[in-house]
Design a protein around this motif. Structure first.
Motif, PDB file in Angstrom:
ATOM      1  N   GLU A   1       0.804  -1.225   0.000  1.00 14.03           N
ATOM      2  CA  GLU A   1       0.000   0.000   0.000  1.00 14.03           C
ATOM      3  C   GLU A   1       0.836   1.273   0.000  1.00 14.03           C
ATOM      4  OE1 GLU A   1      -3.264   0.584   2.765  1.00 14.03           O
ATOM      5  OE2 GLU A   1      -3.030  -1.515   3.291  1.00 14.03           O
ATOM      6  N   LEU A   2       1.999   1.226   0.655  1.00 11.72           N
ATOM      7  CA  LEU A   2       2.754   2.476   0.868  1.00 11.72           C
ATOM      8  C   LEU A   2       3.975   2.558  -0.049  1.00 11.72           C
ATOM      9  CD1 LEU A   2       2.692   2.874   4.769  1.00 11.72           C
ATOM     10  CD2 LEU A   2       1.023   3.631   3.090  1.00 11.72           C
ATOM     11  N   ASN A   3       4.074   3.680  -0.710  1.00 11.74           N
ATOM     12  CA  ASN A   3       5.157   3.927  -1.657  1.00 11.74           C
ATOM     13  C   ASN A   3       6.492   4.209  -0.969  1.00 11.74           C
ATOM     14  OD1 ASN A   3       6.043   4.341  -4.326  1.00 11.74           O
ATOM     15  ND2 ASN A   3       5.918   6.560  -4.031  1.00 11.74           N
ATOM     16  N   ILE A   4       6.434   4.575   0.327  1.00 10.71           N
ATOM     17  CA  ILE A   4       7.684   4.925   1.027  1.00 10.71           C
ATOM     18  C   ILE A   4       8.414   3.696   1.575  1.00 10.71           C
ATOM     19  CG2 ILE A   4       7.025   7.289   1.659  1.00 10.71           C
ATOM     20  CD1 ILE A   4       6.457   6.091   4.537  1.00 10.71           C
ATOM     21  N   ILE A   5       7.782   2.525   1.512  1.00  8.57           N
ATOM     22  CA  ILE A   5       8.499   1.320   1.950  1.00  8.57           C
ATOM     23  C   ILE A   5       9.141   0.698   0.716  1.00  8.57           C
ATOM     24  CG2 ILE A   5       8.338  -0.931   3.074  1.00  8.57           C
ATOM     25  CD1 ILE A   5       5.959   0.043   4.625  1.00  8.57           C
ATOM     26  N   GLY A   6      10.463   0.716   0.678  1.00  6.73           N
ATOM     27  CA  GLY A   6      11.167   0.208  -0.496  1.00  6.73           C
ATOM     28  C   GLY A   6      11.504  -1.266  -0.381  1.00  6.73           C
TER      29      GLY A   6
ATOM     30  N   GLU B   1      13.299  -0.666   4.678  1.00  2.00           N
ATOM     31  CA  GLU B   1      13.986   0.447   4.006  1.00  2.00           C
ATOM     32  C   GLU B   1      12.967   1.502   3.566  1.00  2.00           C
ATOM     33  OE1 GLU B   1      17.456  -0.539   2.332  1.00  2.00           O
ATOM     34  OE2 GLU B   1      17.689   1.221   1.073  1.00  2.00           O
ATOM     35  N   ILE B   2      13.206   2.733   3.995  1.00  2.00           N
ATOM     36  CA  ILE B   2      12.295   3.845   3.705  1.00  2.00           C
ATOM     37  C   ILE B   2      12.885   4.660   2.551  1.00  2.00           C
ATOM     38  CG2 ILE B   2      11.188   5.915   4.674  1.00  2.00           C
ATOM     39  CD1 ILE B   2      10.254   3.295   5.993  1.00  2.00           C
ATOM     40  N   VAL B   3      12.054   4.935   1.572  1.00  2.00           N
ATOM     41  CA  VAL B   3      12.521   5.687   0.389  1.00  2.00           C
ATOM     42  C   VAL B   3      11.540   6.817   0.086  1.00  2.00           C
ATOM     43  CG1 VAL B   3      13.778   3.772  -0.686  1.00  2.00           C
ATOM     44  CG2 VAL B   3      11.330   4.015  -1.119  1.00  2.00           C
ATOM     45  N   LYS B   4      12.019   7.768  -0.730  1.00  2.00           N
ATOM     46  CA  LYS B   4      11.115   8.857  -1.111  1.00  2.00           C
ATOM     47  C   LYS B   4      10.070   8.345  -2.087  1.00  2.00           C
ATOM     48  CE  LYS B   4      14.058  12.720  -0.064  1.00  2.00           C
ATOM     49  NZ  LYS B   4      15.069  13.635  -0.542  1.00  2.00           N
TER      50      LYS B   4
ATOM     51  N   THR C   1      19.106   4.595   5.349  1.00  2.00           N
ATOM     52  CA  THR C   1      17.684   4.943   5.275  1.00  2.00           C
ATOM     53  C   THR C   1      16.755   3.779   5.657  1.00  2.00           C
ATOM     54  OG1 THR C   1      16.077   6.031   3.820  1.00  2.00           O
ATOM     55  CG2 THR C   1      17.580   4.467   2.766  1.00  2.00           C
ATOM     56  N   SER C   2      17.144   3.049   6.701  1.00  2.43           N
ATOM     57  CA  SER C   2      16.326   1.897   7.108  1.00  2.43           C
ATOM     58  C   SER C   2      15.909   1.984   8.569  1.00  2.43           C
ATOM     59  CB  SER C   2      17.097   0.592   6.899  1.00  2.43           C
ATOM     60  OG  SER C   2      17.313   0.375   5.533  1.00  2.43           O
ATOM     61  N   LEU C   3      14.822   1.302   8.874  1.00  2.00           N
ATOM     62  CA  LEU C   3      14.397   1.117  10.261  1.00  2.00           C
ATOM     63  C   LEU C   3      14.888  -0.251  10.701  1.00  2.00           C
ATOM     64  CD1 LEU C   3      10.631   2.128   9.843  1.00  2.00           C
ATOM     65  CD2 LEU C   3      12.526   3.611  10.570  1.00  2.00           C
ATOM     66  N   ARG C   4      15.324  -0.332  11.940  1.00  2.29           N
ATOM     67  CA  ARG C   4      15.751  -1.624  12.479  1.00  2.29           C
ATOM     68  C   ARG C   4      14.711  -2.102  13.481  1.00  2.29           C
ATOM     69  NH1 ARG C   4      21.772  -1.559  14.839  1.00  2.29           N
ATOM     70  NH2 ARG C   4      21.904   0.672  14.516  1.00  2.29           N
TER      71      ARG C   4
END
Ligand SMILES: Cc1ncc(COP(=O)(O)O)c(C=O)c1O
Length: 450
Positions: free
Chosen positions: A364-369, A381-384, A416-419
């Motif tokens: 659903e979300l474009n910011i999750i790469g 990993e979070i992306v623009k 650019t990642s969440l752990r």
């Protein structure tokens, strides 16, 4: 309607008044060479939940930097610590003996299913890696001076381990010259393969090809390399899982050239990935493995384990005063019982569930790469924008801080990642509550992007 919270509870916006006082005090008396993610001042914890000094409760997806695999204040560990406290606190394995040391070493070797291996005890991850450097150079009696590690890796902050690390220049700035004889090669990061490869397998082949064609032909002859140091899953690098094929090929390559393979399992080991060592997920056996963090539920202890053929430094050549402290060993012994008694299985079950929920959200979300990981070592990993994969470090920082304000503790990794690294004792209800918080924050982040 949002579900009522059971585990987390924010009663005052953090940092509350007591937290503020302690932070000021800290700033006055402690060297501020740390990077604190947010103003959390812990008061106490139980299982996967901790409370700050102002009475806010949080679900802990950090485990104190992947240390508290058995959770906060695990009863069986505390019981063993208390028993040992009444016996003796220290007596230095450098010069004397005590039973706890071989007893726990035997238990650890059995848990690793590594017959014929030996253990050297340390106080920290960096010391375990330092021991790995000395054992591998020492094994070759100085004839192989070179060591190879990977870009984006983190192996510690002592001068030698700092040299092996290559994740951020701030770690090294002002401290050169470092250890001579260290080379870095790219890590096969499937989502952002340094060779632009399309598939993980291609990324694996290209990385090995680079080592063979560039490093071994132009930089150093493999006969002068003592060891490769590798994190089977990069920790500080953002919980990056390499392709299985890569680990298998690296093992083959190191064997072919008589080079030792040292697994840095300081963060990934002790059950975090659902197996006692992360490298076992790749069906690869290293020659040496460095452990620390989760080994003793928070008490300072580390270990280097390896085949006895390599663990053969002569008397007087390596030792330390506190390594294998009896209280830490008692804690480690009880920790291992807990890990083998169901926690590793729970890491697999909860980890698979977290990954599946994050993958659903990624649809659903474009910011999750990217969503990746093994057991309870999960990187998001979070992306623009998913198309361009452009990193979004500011957004990562916003997400982490919003989670904190809403009762969930996470940190970042890599660029650019969440752990996500909760204690292995976490249950489904706690996971669901934590993921509800994270999902809410990620949805808001996506909205803010558009
Ligand atoms: C993979 C890895 N190796 C080594 C270390 C260094 O461990 P320590 O901080 O206990 O020296 C760390 C610490 O984060 C780590 O994650």
């Amino acid at each position: 309607m949002a579900k009522p919270r059971k585990f987390s509870k924010i009663v005052v916006e953090p940092p509350g008044p007591l937290a503020k006082k302690i932070i000021e005090w800290d700033e006055k008396y402690l060297m501020q060479s740390y990077v604190r993610w947010y103003p959390l001042v812990i008061a106490k914890g139980e299982g996967a939940v901790l409370e700050d000094v102002d009475g806010n409760r949080y679900i802990d997806f950090n485990s104190g930097l992947a240390v508290l695999n058995t959770g906060h204040t695990p009863e069986p560990v505390i019981k063993r610590i208390k028993e040992q406290l009444g016996r003796f606190l220290h007596y230095s394995l450098t010069d004397f003996y005590y039973e706890l040391a071989p007893r726990y070493a035997e238990k650890l070797v059995n848990a690793l299913n590594w017959s014929g291996s030996k253990v050297f005890f340390t106080n920290s991850g960096a010391e375990s890696i330092e021991a790995g450097i000395k054992v591998s150079r020492g094994f070759f009696k100085g004839r192989r001076p070179y060591l190879i590690s990977f870009l984006n890796s983190f192996h510690g902050r002592t001068m030698a381990t700092l040299t092996l690390s290559a994740s951020k220049t701030i770690h090294k700035k002002y401290f050169h010259p470092l250890l001579p004889g260290v080379l870095h090669v790219p890590y096969p990061y499937p989502y952002r393969c340094p060779f632009g490869s399309e598939t993980p397998d291609e990324c694996a082949e290209n990385t090995i090809g680079y080592i063979e064609d560039v490093v071994f032909k132009k930089l150093v002859d493999p006969s002068e390399v003592a060891a490769f140091f590798i994190e089977p899953i990069q920790g500080e690098g953002g919980y990056v899982v390499p392709p299985k094929k890569f680990m298998v090929m690296l093992r083959r390559l190191t064997k072919e050239h008589g080079i030792l393979l040292v697994a840095d399992e300081v963060q990934s080991g002790m059950g975090r990935t659902g197996k006692i060592l992360a490298i076992y997920n790749f069906d690869v056996k290293p020659d040496l493995v460095a452990l620390a963090k989760g080994i003793a539920s928070g008490l300072p202890l580390g270990a280097l384990v390896g085949d006895s053929e390599f663990m053969s430094l002569p008397g007087g050549s390596h030792a330390n005063t506190f390594g294998g402290n009896p209280v830490s060993l008692a804690a480690a012994d009880a920790t291992l019982d807990m890990l083998l008694g169901g926690l590793m299985e729970n890491a697999r079950v909860q980890g698979d569930y977290i990954k599946s929920r994050m993958l659903e959200l990624m649809d659903e979300l474009n910011i999750i790469g990217d969503v990746r990981g093994l057991g309870l070592m999960i990187g998001v990993e979070i992306v623009k924008d998913r198309e361009t994969k452009e990193p979004a470090p500011k957004l990562v920082s916003w997400i982490i801080n919003q989670c904190f304000k809403r009762g969930l503790l996470i940190i970042g990794g890599g660029e650019t990642s969440l752990r996500l690294a909760p204690p292995l004792v976490i249950n489904r209800e706690q996971v669901d509550e934590a993921l509800d918080i994270l999902e809410g924050v990620l949805r808001e982040a996506e909205k803010n992007m558009t």
